[in-house]
Scaffold this motif. Sequence first.
Motif: not given
Length: 200
Positions: A2, A5, A131, A135-138, A141-142
């Motif tokens: 985690k 965020t 990594t 978060s996995p959703q970013e 983009r990152s």
Amino acid sequence: MKTDTRQKKIFGIVPNVFWLGLVSFFNDASNEMVKSVMPVFLTVTLGVSPAFVGFLDGFADAVASVLRIFSGWWSDKIGKRKRITVFGYGLSVLTRWFLVVVSSFWHVFFLRVVDRVGKGVRESPRDALMTESVSPQELGRSFGFQRALDALGGVVGPILAVIILPLVSGNYRTLFLIASIIGLLVLASFIFVKDVKKPV
């Protein structure tokens, strides 16, 4: 794992990723300033044959490829991504300072290998740190942001070399010194990068 965020973002980018992007930008700009003129410096100033220039690049890159495996394993083992990443970048930045005083091909050969050792050491733990920072959703983009700044540095470096070299009367060693000073911004950017605690 985690990630937090709630951390304050910079231009929509997680701080660790933003500063690692700047690290890549400054390092590539500094490195490409040197690399873009190195073949001419070797052949004209040090009298090296073009064949040796090709051998130098091939051998140095092979060293970097092998070390990526071991550095990634080691960073997993000790759980300290930043420390290894800083060490790798530090090695590369340090070699540019010594280029100012080289007097033979073998000096350049040794420094180039050390530079690629730094590259091989830093890349796997740096990517792992990125990594673990988002978060996995970013992730897309990152990594896109970091790669974009890396590529931008690769473009800016040769342009700076073209602009600066006439201003220093074609003195390659002065150009290497300026590139080394820019390289210090790489290490300065790491002040704002934080290690991320791994889950138990």
